[in-house]
Write a protein that holds these residues in place. Structure first.
Motif, PDB file in Angstrom:
ATOM      1  N   ASN A  14      -2.503  -1.399   3.020  1.00  0.00           N
ATOM      2  CA  ASN A  14      -3.933  -1.526   2.723  1.00  0.00           C
ATOM      3  C   ASN A  14      -4.412  -2.899   3.211  1.00  0.00           C
ATOM      4  N   ARG A  43     -11.066   1.037   0.662  1.00  0.00           N
ATOM      5  CA  ARG A  43      -9.755   0.614   1.153  1.00  0.00           C
ATOM      6  C   ARG A  43      -9.616   0.900   2.648  1.00  0.00           C
ATOM      7  N   GLY A  69       0.803  -1.218   0.000  1.00  0.00           N
ATOM      8  CA  GLY A  69       0.000   0.000   0.000  1.00  0.00           C
ATOM      9  C   GLY A  69       0.828   1.256   0.000  1.00  0.00           C
ATOM     10  N   TYR A  94      -7.093   0.925   6.033  1.00  0.00           N
ATOM     11  CA  TYR A  94      -5.695   1.055   6.440  1.00  0.00           C
ATOM     12  C   TYR A  94      -5.601   1.118   7.961  1.00  0.00           C
ATOM     13  N   ASN A 147     -10.476  -4.575   2.100  1.00  0.00           N
ATOM     14  CA  ASN A 147     -11.353  -3.691   1.352  1.00  0.00           C
ATOM     15  C   ASN A 147     -12.805  -4.073   1.653  1.00  0.00           C
ATOM     16  N   GLY A 167      -6.166  -3.862  -1.394  1.00  0.00           N
ATOM     17  CA  GLY A 167      -6.264  -4.561  -0.122  1.00  0.00           C
ATOM     18  C   GLY A 167      -6.747  -5.993  -0.237  1.00  0.00           C
TER      19      GLY A 167
END
Length: 421
Positions: free
Chosen positions: A53, A101, A48, A103, A56, A390
């Motif tokens: 990432n 996405r 990422g 994180y 999702n 992701g």
């Protein structure tokens, strides 16, 4: 060589291997994580763009390739919400950004790596770096895992050795060699999520430029896939997320099809050719002369560096020659900015490996081998690869969780059986 004995040995200290080791140790197993590099999670640090990432929220089976149909049960059991919840249990706060996405809230991959390393330590799992597993041999009770200088015993083995992508970060073929020696097959491997190489002369003048476009991969003039996004122009390649996703389609083509492949960029995907022609016609009364007239018209629609390259070659163009036919040529050029594909930038630039161990050889409920019971497989080594966003890390986490828990549960069952004898 001295032999240490463990309940579970995990081969590979990447995302899925670290997760598998943590889950198995949390379930009470004595675990050792074997990593060939001098540090675990190196590839994770690069994921990422260094932000990691994790998953999702918009995940569907359409985001995966290879044996995606067989893998659907894994995503049903471990949805993005459950993976996020598992990380929250570990103490990691997440945030969701564009296009689903997810994180770490810090937006730093190092946060995730350090968390997993701390969990390994807190759960009592041993981390053994610099251990290159060269062979795995079945014994009467368990397996021997040997490196050039060491050997250890484990009742069960989880192979999470990753794929060939990014050899500079530890990618290689060792996991596939171990799998073949244990009776598994491996489908053809090729780099995915990688830049597409194009003729240097075609793109060199655009180096460093960016463009929002609908990018299509064409073979013999027929569209195989179209993805919208930002295209980045390198000295001899096209890059960007949309190009990465096209690279997966390109890699699966036959050699002959690859020779006839090109990327077509539609620089104004919201408009039809007729619409663009009318826009150009409306701007034609400007005070441009000669070749500058055509460039000036295009500059009102697309970036200057692109206009200079998109413009069809035509000697002696004058303002008066910007007739309907010439305007149609310009409109088509904007919609069909083509680049012959000469290959990819290879394994060093690839984010993931396409191909691997067929899921037909794996029990997807436990990730245990159907060819060699007692061995489990996770992550990239399997014949599953995902799009950018992701999806590949989600596969790593979910298969790591399933394998770690299943191996630990089986170990407890064996202990109970032995105690009842």
């Amino acid at each position: 060589m001295a032999e240490s004995v463990y309940d579970i040995a995990v081969v590979g200290g990447g995302a899925s291997g670290m997760m598998a080791a943590v889950e198995a140790a949390r379930a009470g197993a004595r675990v050792v994580l074997l990593e060939a590099q001098q540090r675990a999670g190196r590839k994770l640090l690069a994921s990422g763009n260094g932000r990691c990432n994790l998953t999702n929220r918009l995940l569907t089976a359409q985001n995966y390739h290879g044996d995606a149909g067989t893998a659907a049960h894994v995503w049903e059991r471990w949805t993005p919400e459950l993976v996020i919840r598992e990380f929250r249990r570990f103490g990691l706060l997440c945030r969701e950004l564009e296009e689903g996405r997810v994180y770490p809230y810090s937006l730093q991959a190092s946060t995730v790596q350090k968390l997993l390393l701390r969990l390994l330590e807190n759960t009592g799992a041993e981390l053994h770096c610099g251990f290159l597993a060269e062979n795995i041999t079945r014994k009467e009770k368990g397996f021997t895992i040997a490196s050039p200088s060491e050997r250890l015993l484990a009742q069960r083995v989880i192979i999470a050795a990753g794929g060939k992508a990014a050899p500079q970060l530890g990618g290689g073929e060792s996991g596939y060699e171990l799998a073949r020696a244990l009776g598994h097959t491996v489908t053809p491997l090729f780099p995915a999520l990688v830049q597409l190489a194009v003729p240097r002369a075609r793109v060199k003048a655009l180096k460093g430029a960016r463009a929002l476009a609908a990018a299509s991969l064409l073979v013999d003039g027929r569209v195989r896939k179209t993805v919208r996004g930002e295209v980045l122009f390198a000295e001899a390649a096209l890059s960007g997320i949309c190009i990465f996703e096209l690279s997966r389609v390109y890699g699966a083509l036959s050699e002959q099809e690859q020779k006839n492949a090109c990327v077509r960029l539609d620089l104004m995907p919201e408009y039809e050719i007729g619409d663009i022609k009318q826009l150009l016609k409306g701007a034609r009364g400007s005070a441009f002369h000669g070749a500058e007239a055509a460039e000036g018209l295009l500059n009102r629609l697309i970036a200057q560096e692109l206009a200079n390259r998109v413009l069809p070659k035509q000697q002696g163009t004058t303002e008066q020659e910007l007739n309907p036919r010439r305007l149609s040529q310009l409109a088509v050029a904007v919609k069909q900015f083509d680049f012959p594909v000469t290959g990819t930038l290879g394994w060093e630039h690839a984010q993931v490996t396409a191909g691997g161990i067929p899921l037909a050889e794996i029990n997807e409920n436990t990730m245990e081998s159907r060819c060699c019971p007692g061995v489990y497989f996770t992550g990239e080594i399997l014949n599953i690869d995902g799009d950018c966003g992701g999806f590949n890390l989600h596969w790593a986490w979910s298969t790591g969780i399933i394998a770690g828990r299943a191996a630990a549960l089986k170990n407890r069952e064996d202990v109970c059986t032995e105690s009842q004898k």
